[in-house]
Design an enzyme around this catalytic site. Structure first.
Site, PDB file in Angstrom:
ATOM      1  N   MET A 191       0.779  -1.230   0.000  1.00  0.00           N
ATOM      2  CA  MET A 191       0.000   0.000   0.000  1.00  0.00           C
ATOM      3  C   MET A 191       0.820   1.295   0.000  1.00  0.00           C
ATOM      4  SD  MET A 191      -2.884  -1.283  -0.427  1.00  0.00           S
ATOM      5  CE  MET A 191      -3.967   0.128  -0.284  1.00  0.00           C
ATOM      6  N   ARG A 192       2.115   1.223  -0.221  1.00  0.00           N
ATOM      7  CA  ARG A 192       2.909   2.455  -0.218  1.00  0.00           C
ATOM      8  C   ARG A 192       3.438   2.784  -1.601  1.00  0.00           C
ATOM      9  NH1 ARG A 192       4.276   4.175   5.018  1.00  0.00           N
ATOM     10  NH2 ARG A 192       3.265   2.661   6.384  1.00  0.00           N
ATOM     11  N   ASN A 227       2.491  -5.292 -10.351  1.00  0.00           N
ATOM     12  CA  ASN A 227       1.472  -4.899  -9.374  1.00  0.00           C
ATOM     13  C   ASN A 227       0.129  -5.513  -9.776  1.00  0.00           C
ATOM     14  OD1 ASN A 227       0.340  -3.426  -7.152  1.00  0.00           O
ATOM     15  ND2 ASN A 227      -0.449  -1.919  -8.615  1.00  0.00           N
ATOM     16  N   HIS A 271      -3.927  -4.779  -9.546  1.00  0.00           N
ATOM     17  CA  HIS A 271      -4.854  -3.670  -9.261  1.00  0.00           C
ATOM     18  C   HIS A 271      -6.295  -4.101  -9.526  1.00  0.00           C
ATOM     19  CE1 HIS A 271      -6.013   0.451  -8.611  1.00  0.00           C
ATOM     20  NE2 HIS A 271      -6.829   0.321  -9.647  1.00  0.00           N
TER      21      HIS A 271
END
Ligand code: GRF
Length: 205
Positions: free
Chosen positions: A90-91, A106, A108
């Site tokens: 989450m960063r 990633n 999404h």
């Protein structure tokens, strides 16, 4: 020897679990390290249960994004990593970190470029789209802007909540992430600019 993964996580780790169950095999790939900014992440527990090194590295009070990720990078650099996977991390990553750990994937929960950023399932419902889904993409310096590796769509159901939609999207994510990471591990990924194809899957997508 073998294809090595680092997986960064912040939450429950259902995507990590899919990788543990279906990718973390001697003949395919090894998850060398799971690291989390959140010591309470369920994902760390899942890693430990699978005997995978699990690092809880919370940011120190007042520590900036760059300093934190330099510390994280120092830990990851103890391993030789072929692919880094953000599985619910989450960063935002600083450029320096991104440059060092390429390629990076990633997951999404929307059909990018629609609904980047936080709460994508809620954004999709609020907008009133009929289709959403999930995207596996390469990570670049933008917010969910990197080249798309795989996508899968689903139809929204009347009256469903963001949590319900997210749950349905997550089950697509698991198989899509496994497919993408497997393709990287087998050297089946071809890239030309922003276009990415998995050898042998061209006709499917
Ligand atoms: C997933 O929905 C992913 O798309 C988003 O964060 C969520 C992580 O879920 N980036 P989990 O921790 O893998 O269960």
């Amino acid at each position: 020897m073998g294809y090595k993964l680092a997986v960064l996580v912040s939450g429950d780790g259902s995507n990590l679990q899919a990788l543990i169950d279906r990718v973390h095999k001697p003949q395919l790939a090894t998850i060398s390290l799971v690291a989390s900014d959140n010591p309470a992440a369920g994902a760390l527990k899942r890693a430990r249960q699978a005997d995978i090194p699990a690092l809880a590295l919370p940011p120190e009070p007042g520590e900036g994004r760059l300093a934190y990720h330099r510390r994280l990078s120092h830990q990851i650099s103890q391993y030789t990593i072929d692919l880094t996977v953000l599985a619910g991390y989450m960063r935002l990553l600083p450029r320096e970190f991104l440059r060092r750990y390429q390629p990076m994937l990633n997951v999404h929960p929307s059909l990018l470029p629609a609904f980047p950023g936080l709460d994508a399932p809620a954004q999709a419902i609020e907008y009133g789209v009929k289709l959403s889904g999930c995207t596996i993409h390469l990570v670049d310096a933008g917010m969910d802007t990197g080249p798309v590796v795989l996508q899968q769509a689903l139809a929204l159901r009347r009256g469903e909540t963001a949590a319900e939609l997210h749950r349905r999207i997550k089950s697509l994510e698991h198989s899509l992430l496994v497919r993408a990471v497997t393709a990287f591990a087998r050297g089946q990924v071809e890239m030309q600019g922003r276009e990415i194809w998995i050898k042998g899957e061209e006709s499917e997508t």
